[in-house]
Structures are given as C-alpha cells and as structure tokens.
Design a protein around this motif. Structure first.
Motif, short mmCIF file in Angstrom:
data_model
loop_
_atom_site.label_atom_id
_atom_site.label_comp_id
_atom_site.label_asym_id
_atom_site.label_seq_id
_atom_site.Cartn_x
_atom_site.Cartn_y
_atom_site.Cartn_z
N TRP A 67 0.84 -1.20 0.00
CA TRP A 67 0.00 0.00 0.00
C TRP A 67 0.88 1.24 0.00
O TRP A 67 1.93 1.29 0.64
CB TRP A 67 -0.92 0.01 1.22
N LEU A 68 0.43 2.27 -0.74
CA LEU A 68 1.12 3.55 -0.80
C LEU A 68 0.14 4.64 -0.41
O LEU A 68 -0.92 4.79 -1.03
CB LEU A 68 1.65 3.82 -2.22
N ASN A 69 0.48 5.36 0.65
CA ASN A 69 -0.34 6.50 1.07
C ASN A 69 0.17 7.75 0.36
O ASN A 69 1.26 8.26 0.66
CB ASN A 69 -0.26 6.67 2.59
N ILE A 70 -0.61 8.25 -0.60
CA ILE A 70 -0.25 9.45 -1.35
C ILE A 70 -0.88 10.64 -0.63
O ILE A 70 -2.10 10.73 -0.54
CB ILE A 70 -0.73 9.37 -2.81
N GLU A 71 -0.05 11.52 -0.13
CA GLU A 71 -0.54 12.64 0.69
C GLU A 71 -1.63 13.43 -0.04
O GLU A 71 -1.45 13.83 -1.19
CB GLU A 71 0.62 13.55 1.07
N ASP A 72 -2.76 13.59 0.65
CA ASP A 72 -3.95 14.29 0.15
C ASP A 72 -4.74 13.48 -0.88
O ASP A 72 -5.81 13.92 -1.32
CB ASP A 72 -3.60 15.66 -0.47
N PHE A 73 -4.23 12.30 -1.28
CA PHE A 73 -4.92 11.50 -2.30
C PHE A 73 -5.22 10.08 -1.81
O PHE A 73 -5.47 9.19 -2.61
CB PHE A 73 -4.09 11.44 -3.58
N GLY A 74 -5.22 9.86 -0.53
CA GLY A 74 -5.61 8.58 0.04
C GLY A 74 -4.58 7.48 -0.13
O GLY A 74 -3.45 7.69 -0.61
N SER A 75 -4.95 6.28 0.29
CA SER A 75 -4.08 5.10 0.22
C SER A 75 -4.50 4.22 -0.95
O SER A 75 -5.69 3.98 -1.16
CB SER A 75 -4.16 4.30 1.52
N SER A 76 -3.50 3.73 -1.68
CA SER A 76 -3.78 2.94 -2.88
C SER A 76 -2.92 1.68 -2.88
O SER A 76 -1.83 1.65 -2.30
CB SER A 76 -3.47 3.75 -4.14
N PHE A 196 8.77 14.42 -2.46
CA PHE A 196 9.01 15.29 -3.61
C PHE A 196 8.23 16.59 -3.43
O PHE A 196 7.23 16.64 -2.71
CB PHE A 196 8.64 14.61 -4.93
N ASP A 197 8.70 17.64 -4.08
CA ASP A 197 8.04 18.95 -4.02
C ASP A 197 7.07 19.07 -5.19
O ASP A 197 7.39 18.68 -6.32
CB ASP A 197 9.07 20.08 -4.09
N SER A 198 5.90 19.65 -4.92
CA SER A 198 4.89 19.79 -5.97
C SER A 198 3.92 20.90 -5.61
O SER A 198 3.75 21.27 -4.44
CB SER A 198 4.12 18.47 -6.15
N ASP A 199 3.25 21.44 -6.64
CA ASP A 199 2.21 22.45 -6.45
C ASP A 199 0.88 21.93 -6.99
O ASP A 199 0.06 22.70 -7.52
CB ASP A 199 2.59 23.77 -7.13
N ILE A 200 0.65 20.63 -6.87
CA ILE A 200 -0.57 20.01 -7.41
C ILE A 200 -1.82 20.69 -6.87
O ILE A 200 -2.79 20.93 -7.58
CB ILE A 200 -0.60 18.50 -7.08
N LEU A 201 -1.81 21.04 -5.59
CA LEU A 201 -2.99 21.61 -4.94
C LEU A 201 -2.98 23.13 -4.94
O LEU A 201 -3.73 23.76 -4.19
CB LEU A 201 -3.09 21.09 -3.50
N GLY A 202 -2.14 23.75 -5.77
CA GLY A 202 -2.15 25.20 -5.90
C GLY A 202 -1.08 25.92 -5.11
O GLY A 202 -0.93 27.14 -5.24
N GLU A 203 -0.35 25.23 -4.28
CA GLU A 203 0.75 25.83 -3.54
C GLU A 203 1.90 24.84 -3.44
O GLU A 203 1.70 23.62 -3.42
CB GLU A 203 0.30 26.25 -2.14
N ASP A 204 3.11 25.39 -3.37
CA ASP A 204 4.29 24.52 -3.27
C ASP A 204 4.34 23.86 -1.90
O ASP A 204 4.20 24.53 -0.87
CB ASP A 204 5.57 25.35 -3.49
N LYS A 205 4.55 22.58 -1.89
CA LYS A 205 4.69 21.83 -0.64
C LYS A 205 5.46 20.55 -0.90
O LYS A 205 5.61 20.11 -2.05
CB LYS A 205 3.32 21.50 -0.04
N THR A 206 5.96 19.98 0.15
CA THR A 206 6.67 18.70 0.05
C THR A 206 5.70 17.58 0.37
O THR A 206 5.13 17.53 1.47
CB THR A 206 7.87 18.65 1.03
N PHE A 207 5.48 16.72 -0.59
CA PHE A 207 4.62 15.56 -0.39
C PHE A 207 5.44 14.45 0.27
O PHE A 207 6.53 14.11 -0.22
CB PHE A 207 4.04 15.07 -1.71
N VAL A 208 4.92 13.87 1.32
CA VAL A 208 5.55 12.75 2.02
C VAL A 208 4.63 11.55 1.87
O VAL A 208 3.56 11.50 2.50
CB VAL A 208 5.82 13.06 3.50
N ASN A 209 5.01 10.61 1.04
CA ASN A 209 4.17 9.45 0.73
C ASN A 209 4.78 8.20 1.35
O ASN A 209 5.96 7.91 1.12
CB ASN A 209 4.03 9.28 -0.78
N THR A 210 3.98 7.47 2.10
CA THR A 210 4.47 6.32 2.87
C THR A 210 4.13 5.02 2.16
O THR A 210 2.98 4.78 1.79
CB THR A 210 3.86 6.31 4.27
#
Length: 220
Positions: A67-76, A196-210
C-alpha cells in the motif's frame, strides 16, 4: 644360612610379583573397560542443522506489493519490482520501480462533481536507485525446529516520480526486514518514505508518501 636363603628367595618372589602387577595393570584395565558397558549411556544423538544462507550469486530480483499512502490522495494498492546487487554481506545497491493510482482527495469527495485531476493524471509511477546497509543480521525460530536467517536493513536513495502530468525529483528512505527461507529464496517487509516537491494543490509543498510493502525475492 638356610633361613637367609629362604628370606632372600621370598623377597625376590614378592618383588617379581609386584613388578608384574605394575606392568600388567594398564592392559588389564583397558581390556576390562572394553568388556564392561559404561555406567551411563548418553541418550543424545547429534542432529544435522541446515541454515538458509545468502546464495553465492550476487543478484536478487523481487516482486513487490503493498500500500502507498499518497498525501492528500488517500491510500492505494501498489505493486512493482526491485533488482538488487549485493556488493558484500553488509552493503547492497537496489534499483526499484513501482506503480499506484491516486484516489480522490477529501475536497473532491465533499464537493461532489469537482475533480482536481483527470483520471489519466492519477497514475502514480516512481523509479529509484538506493544504497542499502544490513544492520542487524540474526535468526528467526519457528515451531518444529525451523530456523531461518534474517536481516534488518536500512536503505536510502533518489529517483523520480511521474504524477499529475509531471515528473518530479524524489528522495526516499526506509527500513526493511528480510527472512531467508532457502539459499535462493527470501521474503521482505519494507516501510519507506517518498518525498518530492509539488504544487498540485495550488501551492508549493513537500509531499511525504508512505509505502508499506512485502516482497518475494530470488537470487540468481
């Protein structure tokens, strides 16, 4: 005179008998010990022990799922593969590839028809190159007398992530536990963080995916 002669002969006979007893004692004792059974017979039979060791081959290929938890996009559900080269008993280099699909965000679920990403951009793919270090080799004991060699290891590296229509530089680090069933087959449990750094949600942030995954690997 006759008394002295008898006394002398008696001393000779006694000395001869004593010398004969000294000479004969070791052999007689050995013969007697061979004839007589030991007082206590050990009831322990040595048992052959076979332990799974890392195969002499240096390469290892693994199939991974978890399982991969994608920050703000749930677990897949995620799946992938890894190719490992064992540099030594302690160090290894690992190339990995993984796939997942992002779920809806909480905002999308609450807003109804709003969709932040089209379906095609929800495909999540990553690849990386890691350096690993086996920190705590040991053994695992199971009922029935089964003993398997184990390794606790740390790993870290860098790569890239394809997500939301973009390719992003990604670093990852984590830990794993390996159990060797035979000299060519083993199982792994891993927990890793992908950043990784991304602005998917409209602002720059570091996504931490477990990532929490298990793997079966084969040496070749």
């Amino acid at each position: 005179m006759e008394t002295r002669t008898r006394y002398f002969l008696l001393k000779v006979i006694i000395a001869s008998a004593f010398a004969l007893a000294i000479v004969a004692t070791p052999e007689d004792a050995l013969a007697q010990s061979e004839r007589e059974p030991p007082l206590i017979e050990p009831d322990v039979e040595p048992q052959p022990v076979e332990q799974a060791l890392v195969d002499s081959e240096n390469f290892e290929v693994a199939a991974v799922a978890g399982w991969l938890n994608i920050e703000d996009f749930g677990s897949s559900f995620m799946y992938g593969g890894r190719l490992t080269y064992n540099i030594s008993e302690s160090f290894f280099v690992e190339a990995g590839l993984g796939f997942a699909e992002a779920e809806d965000t909480s905002f999308e679920r609450l807003a109804g028809d709003v969709q932040l990403l089209p379906d095609d951009d929800r495909d999540y793919r990553w690849y990386n190159l890691n350096l690993g270090y086996r920190l705590l080799p040991g053994e695992a004991f199971f009922p029935g007398g089964y003993v398997f060699n184990t390794n606790f290891y740390l790993t870290a590296g860098a790569g890239a992530t394809d997500f939301a229509g973009d390719n992003r530089f990604t670093i990852n680090y984590g830990a794993g536990y390996q159990m060797l069933f035979t000299d060519s087959l083993s199982a792994h449990i891993n927990v890793r963080q992908h950043l990784f750094d991304s602005d998917i949600l409209g602002e720059d942030k570091t996504f931490v995916n477990t990532e929490v995954s298990a793997a079966i690997s084969v040496f070749f």
